[in-house]
Design a protein around this motif. Structure first.
Motif, PDB file in Angstrom:
ATOM      1  N   ARG A 251      -4.772 -51.910  44.288  1.00 13.79           N
ATOM      2  CA  ARG A 251      -4.771 -50.471  44.568  1.00 13.79           C
ATOM      3  C   ARG A 251      -4.372 -49.712  43.314  1.00 13.79           C
TER       4      ARG A 251
ATOM      5  N   LEU B 144      -8.779 -48.229  46.647  1.00 14.96           N
ATOM      6  CA  LEU B 144      -8.764 -49.691  46.588  1.00 14.96           C
ATOM      7  C   LEU B 144      -9.580 -50.125  45.393  1.00 14.96           C
TER       8      LEU B 144
ATOM      9  N   VAL C 219       0.025 -52.855  43.186  1.00 11.37           N
ATOM     10  CA  VAL C 219      -0.279 -51.434  43.060  1.00 11.37           C
ATOM     11  C   VAL C 219       0.086 -50.941  41.657  1.00 11.37           C
TER      12      VAL C 219
END
Length: 162
Positions: A115, A161, A79
């Motif tokens: 992400r 995403l 992320v």
């Protein structure tokens, strides 16, 4: 109109980016107090030059976006977060913000992220609309998280995403 050139920042960009950051400061997007001299360095250990993508137009820096890892754990390494996004007033409406966000998405993918997240103030409608059109969705809202200009403002968490 010349095309914007987007690249990774270098230490030589520090003064121009610091000036841009101060010139665009607004409670529309900033929760920190207005910068006052003496100004701290723009780049530091937590904000190195390589975390920034900058936009040049006609040889002048007119915007940036910063990608950061918010949680330094292996379980969260997939992320990245947009933590800082600015476009100079005179360069707004030219598609520069969209180009920077798209470059941030591409860079996040290149860095192996799955992400991309961000936080935006609830009253920052132009930024929220831009993020939504670029595939970000609201994932949470912290109601009244900040008190700015005499009003409580929501902190909106968005993500997508890759």
């Amino acid at each position: 109109m010349p095309e914007p050139y987007i690249r990774t920042a270098t230490p030589a960009d520090e003064e121009a980016l610091a000036h841009l950051d101060r010139a665009t400061w607004s409670t529309l997007h900033a929760v920190t107090p207005r910068p006052e001299p003496p100004y701290p360095p723009f780049f530091d250990e937590r904000h190195p030059a390589q975390d920034f993508l900058v936009a040049e137009l006609a040889g002048r820096l007119v915007g940036y976006v910063r990608l950061a890892r918010m949680i330094p754990l292996p379980a969260h390494a997939h992320v990245l977060t947009i933590q800082g996004f600015v476009v100079a007033e005179e360069a707004r409406g030219l598609g520069l913000g969209r180009a920077l966000i798209r470059a941030a998405v591409a860079e996040a993918r290149a860095r192996g992220a799955r992400r991309l997240t961000l936080r935006v103030l609830g009253h920052n409608t132009p930024a929220r609309k831009l993020y939504e059109t670029e595939g970000f969705a609201v994932e949470g809202v912290l109601p009244g998280e900040f008190f700015l200009d005499g009003a409580y403002v929501d902190d909106v968490c968005m993500g997508r995403l890759l």
